[in-house]
Write a protein that holds these residues in place. Structure first.
Motif: not given
Lengths: 100, 545
Positions: B325, B328, B461, B464-465, B469-470, B541-542, B544
């Motif tokens: 975190s 990021l 996951r 993906h997050r 976030a970016v 959706n791409v 993930r």
């Protein structure tokens, strides 16, 4: 769905006219975004969203023909596990990074 | 007697015997003392036995050493290499004498002055025992240098022989034999170089070739005698063929700091240096400092400040949630401050499709099926990826970025370093830094997260997050500055990165999943053609797997 292992299976004999009914039903269900498979009052309700992996395979081997259609997708993780939080980058620009 | 001591003693004997062989050879050539030739032949067997003895002792030490005794093993290895090369030098002396027998008029040997060559060999031989047993860098370098001197001497003699041969005359056979003798002396130099390099490796705890050492030395600007002040901590090869090492700088003022040493292709390193200078003026703390630079015809070396911290990739895969975190947030803030500070409102064409075309050949080398995949299902024609790319060119032409900023240019997760303690973010590998569309960095970064070959559900996951976030954060920036074609350009950028990344992914299924994403995104863009680009949204959706 509550359980991790919902399953539905249908088998029948069709001809090229009657099969079209099934394929049309599936096509409409995908277009509507709602796909229900029921058996003896039990039903699996699917809501295809996001990316669908579509795999079509046709083989002919000494007169034995097989056409298979396969669709895979993942349900949103939030749907399965709402406890998963998301990461957020503060939009204020006041992070710890270097400043000019 | 302790095995290492027995080895040392016998090794010193060996050096003495080889030295004597060379001295006898000199005497034969200088004064025609042919009666010495047979004793040299006889001695050669003895030297062979000596070598065999040392060889087996060294091997016993290497195999029998306990784990903690790394130093002894290294020494035994170096002694073994030196032993075998000494024996070779002795063989060359014998070969020279065999050639000598064919010379009809020995005055030719005086004319070609072999004495300085033999002196060079003898001088280097005399240094070997001390250099080896005290692992002395400066002495090792002197031994290495004798190879270069011998090479030069050989070249001079070679040219002269050639000139005389071309001129004709009756001395043809003797001239050829003389050349053979010169050649054996040159090969003694090769063996001496092997010995010198073995000692250098021993002293620096690294397998190191002399030209690398010199590049390092010159870059650090230290004399040979100060060579002991360097210690190489590790060395590795990068994807672009550069060699990279961590060096402790113990020069005056160096304070024993770690520095990064890169050695490789001149053009590559010039780009790297230019990239650093690009940032240096406005963001001096963001990039490593250049501490030294050395260039040759094709090779160069650069000495860089070693930046503390972990790469973003390490934090992604191994860091805690809090560390990720923090990294990021630092990333978001750093990008924002760079973009705000360097923005110039002049359109720029990122040309993502052209970037794909340039790399499609490399992609197809790894995945031959990608690209030409036209298909038909019933009445439906499925166009080939290559056709989709062509059709998208018209779209891209409509979508220049409204402004340019400074970009990293190769914004992969392993080119970002986060120093958690200082809360600072750094950029490395800056050879493609320039003024450009920020979407280039954003799409490369997002896909470099995606393409990490980790398949554990929890880790996926997490990736993906981070990607989301970016994406959300940059989306906010784009809205704020009124960049209405951001989503469409990002989509093109993702098509580019998904496609070209597959050349690094050998896992066929994983590569396929990226390629299919690129196709999907292209088709969505094409479906929107003719519409308002400000309403297009990247199909998230791409992101993930």
């Amino acid at each position: 769905m509550a359980s991790d292992a919902d399953e539905f299976r249908h088998e029948s004999l069709e001809d090229r006219h009657s099969i079209a009914k099934y394929l049309t039903a599936l096509a409409e269900a995908f277009a509507n975004g709602n796909l229900t498979f029921g058996h003896n009052g039990q039903a699996i309700d699917l809501e295809p969203r996001g990316l669908l992996k579509f795999d079509v395979k046709a083989t002919r081997k000494r007169g034995a023909v097989k056409v298979s259609l396969r669709l895979n997708w993942q349900e949103d993780e939030e749907d399965r596990d709402p406890s998963v939080g998301s990461l957020v980058i503060s939009s204020s620009g006041e992070g710890e990074g270097r400043r000019r | 007697m302790e095995p290492m001591r027995a080895i040392q003693e016998n090794f010193r004997f060996l050096v003495l015997e080889v030295t004597k062989q060379i001295e006898s050879t000199v005497e034969v050539i200088a004064s025609g003392a042919t009666e010495l030739i047979d004793s040299v032949y006889l001695k050669d067997d003895y030297i062979d036995n000596l070598r065999g003895f040392i060889d087996s002792k060294c091997l016993a030490v290497i195999q029998g050493a306990s784990k903690g005794d790394q130093r002894t093993v290294e020494l035994a290895r170096a002694v073994d290499i030196a032993t075998n090369n000494l024996e070779r030098i002795a063989d060359f002396a014998v070969n020279i004498l065999r050639q000598y027998k064919y010379i009809k008029d020995t005055s030719i040997l005086q004319q070609y002055e072999f004495r300085p060559c033999f002196d060079e060999v003898l001088g280097a031989l005399a240094r070997v025992p001390e250099a080896l047993f005290s692992a002395d860098v400066a002495e090792a370098l002197q031994i290495c240098r004798s190879e270069f001197n011998l090479d030069e001497m050989y070249e001079g003699r070679f040219r002269n022989v050639m000139t005389e041969l071309r001129a004709g005359g009756e001395q043809v056979e003797d001239l050829v034999t003389t050349l053979f003798i010169a050649r054996y002396l040159e090969r003694m130099g090769d063996s001496l170089l092997n010995i010198g390099e073995a000692i250098l490796s021993l002293a620096l705890h690294e397998r190191l070739k002399i030209h690398q050492y010199w590049a390092l030395e010159e870059t650090l600007d230290v004399g040979a005698s100060e060579g002991k002040g360097l210690s190489l901590e590790s060395i590795a090869e990068t994807r672009s063929g550069c060699r990279i090492g961590k060096v402790r700088d113990q020069r005056e003022g160096g304070e024993g700091n770690l520095v990064l040493f890169k050695e490789g292709n001149l053009d590559k390193l010039l780009e790297e240096k230019a990239g650093i200078e690009f940032w240096q003026g406005r963001f001096p703390d963001l990039v490593p400092k250049v501490l030294g630079w050395q260039e040759g015809d094709h090779h160069a070396s650069i000495l860089l400040e070693y930046l503390r911290g972990q790469t973003f990739q390490q934090i992604l895969l191994e860091g805690s949630a809090a560390e990720l975190s923090a990294a990021l947030s630092a990333l978001g803030a750093t990008l924002r401050s760079i973009w705000d500070a360097t923005r110039i409102d002049e359109p720029v064409q990122p040309g993502f499709l052209k970037q794909i075309r340039k790399r499609l050949g490399d992609v197809k080398k790894v995945h031959p099926d990608f690209g030409d995949d036209q298909e038909q299902i019933g009445a439906l024609k499925v166009p080939a990826f290559a056709d989709l790319l062509r059709r998208a060119e018209a779209i891209e032409a409509e979508l220049p970025a409204p402004f340019s900023v400074f970009i990293h240019g190769d914004f992969n997760v392993d080119n970002i370093i986060f120093d958690a303690e200082a809360g600072r973010l750094h950029f490395i590998d800056l050879h493609r830094s320039r003024r450009f569309d920020y979407v280039q960095d954003v799409s490369v970064f997002m896909v470099s997260n995606f393409r990490l070959p980790v398949f554990d559900a929890k880790m996926r996951r997490r990736l993906h997050r981070v990607i989301l976030a970016v994406y959300r954060s940059v989306q906010g920036f784009a809205r704020e500055v009124g960049d209405t074609t951001f989503e469409a350009r990002l989509t093109l950028g993702m098509v580019r990165s998904f496609t070209t990344s597959t050349r690094f992914v050998l896992d066929e299924e994983f590569a396929q999943s990226m390629y299919l994403r690129a196709r999907y995104l292209l088709e969505r863009l094409l479906a929107h053609e003719g519409g308002e680009w400000s309403t297009f949204v990247l199909p998230a959706n791409v992101l993930r797997y």
